[in-house]
Design a protein around this motif. Structure first.
Motif, PDB file in Angstrom:
ATOM      1  N   SER A 139     -89.783  46.472 -10.831  1.00 33.93           N
ATOM      2  CA  SER A 139     -89.497  47.888 -10.555  1.00 33.93           C
ATOM      3  C   SER A 139     -88.903  48.576 -11.768  1.00 33.93           C
ATOM      4  O   SER A 139     -89.162  49.759 -12.008  1.00 33.93           O
ATOM      5  CB  SER A 139     -88.554  48.024  -9.353  1.00 33.93           C
ATOM      6  N   LEU A 140     -88.117  47.851 -12.551  1.00 32.53           N
ATOM      7  CA  LEU A 140     -87.581  48.422 -13.787  1.00 32.53           C
ATOM      8  C   LEU A 140     -88.725  48.705 -14.763  1.00 32.53           C
ATOM      9  O   LEU A 140     -88.734  49.734 -15.433  1.00 32.53           O
ATOM     10  CB  LEU A 140     -86.547  47.490 -14.412  1.00 32.53           C
ATOM     11  N   GLN A 141     -89.707  47.824 -14.800  1.00 28.04           N
ATOM     12  CA  GLN A 141     -90.880  48.059 -15.639  1.00 28.04           C
ATOM     13  C   GLN A 141     -91.672  49.269 -15.153  1.00 28.04           C
ATOM     14  O   GLN A 141     -92.182  50.055 -15.957  1.00 28.04           O
ATOM     15  CB  GLN A 141     -91.766  46.814 -15.670  1.00 28.04           C
ATOM     16  N   LEU A 142     -91.755  49.446 -13.828  1.00 17.03           N
ATOM     17  CA  LEU A 142     -92.452  50.612 -13.283  1.00 17.03           C
ATOM     18  C   LEU A 142     -91.724  51.895 -13.658  1.00 17.03           C
ATOM     19  O   LEU A 142     -92.357  52.888 -14.046  1.00 17.03           O
ATOM     20  CB  LEU A 142     -92.579  50.506 -11.761  1.00 17.03           C
ATOM     21  N   LEU A 143     -90.399  51.886 -13.564  1.00 11.37           N
ATOM     22  CA  LEU A 143     -89.614  53.051 -13.968  1.00 11.37           C
ATOM     23  C   LEU A 143     -89.827  53.345 -15.446  1.00 11.37           C
ATOM     24  O   LEU A 143     -90.002  54.498 -15.845  1.00 11.37           O
ATOM     25  CB  LEU A 143     -88.126  52.824 -13.669  1.00 11.37           C
TER      26      LEU A 143
END
Length: 181
Positions: A139-143
């Motif tokens: 999710s951090l990569q998606l952000l």
């Protein structure tokens, strides 16, 4: 106080004016021209600002998400954009939405301007990043990818953070951009 500057019927690019008592100085944000927004505000002002911004944006488009890591202060009254959803769930929803738009654009079936602007309001950026680092690096990569390329799908981030907080690393945005690759 947030005020709309442009008439949404004549100008699809909204403008939001953030008054000094909300975020330390008057700032006008034209998302489609300026891109993402980073506001400096400490709690509890940041929480109220995030909710007010999300409510204001919701008046222009149904595509507004808000992600918070944890409630830092109790709101005096509930707002329309309140959410109890997990940051990971919110990031997945925004990512799927953005990917659908990007697929249409990449296939030549649409352009960026064919889509109503969409917004992800983040309060507070450092808390959300900390939470995602601990719970879901994906999710951090998606952000990070949204911060780097979301504007191409007419999706914009509005992040509120306390830039004077001692735990803010100087390269927070660079860290997000690095993870997008």
């Amino acid at each position: 106080m947030l005020t709309e500057l442009d008439d949404p019927d004549t100008d699809p690019d909204i403008a939001v004016r953030i008054q000094p008592h909300d975020a330390g100085g008057t700032k006008t944000w034209h998302p489609q021209r300026d891109g993402h927004l980073l506001l400096d505000a400490a709690p509890p002002a940041s929480t109220n600002l995030a909710h007010t911004l999300a409510d204001t944006l919701s008046g222009h488009t149904p595509h507004v998400w808000m992600v918070t890591a944890k409630p830092r202060t109790a709101l005096a009254f509930p707002r329309a954009a309140d959410t109890d959803r997990n940051p990971v769930d919110v990031m997945d929803s925004v990512w799927r939405f953005t990917t659908q738009r990007k697929t249409l654009i990449d296939n030549g079936q649409a352009t960026t301007h064919d889509f109503t602007p969409a917004y992800l309001v983040i309060d507070s950026l450092e808390d959300v990043v900390d939470t995602l680092r601990l719970t879901c690096l994906r999710s951090l990569q998606l952000l990070s990818a949204l911060a780097h390329r979301g504007h191409r799908a007419n999706v914009y981030l509005a992040a509120i953070t306390d830039l004077t907080a001692p735990r803010i690393c100087e390269d927070l945005w660079r860290d997000l951009e690095t993870r997008a690759r």
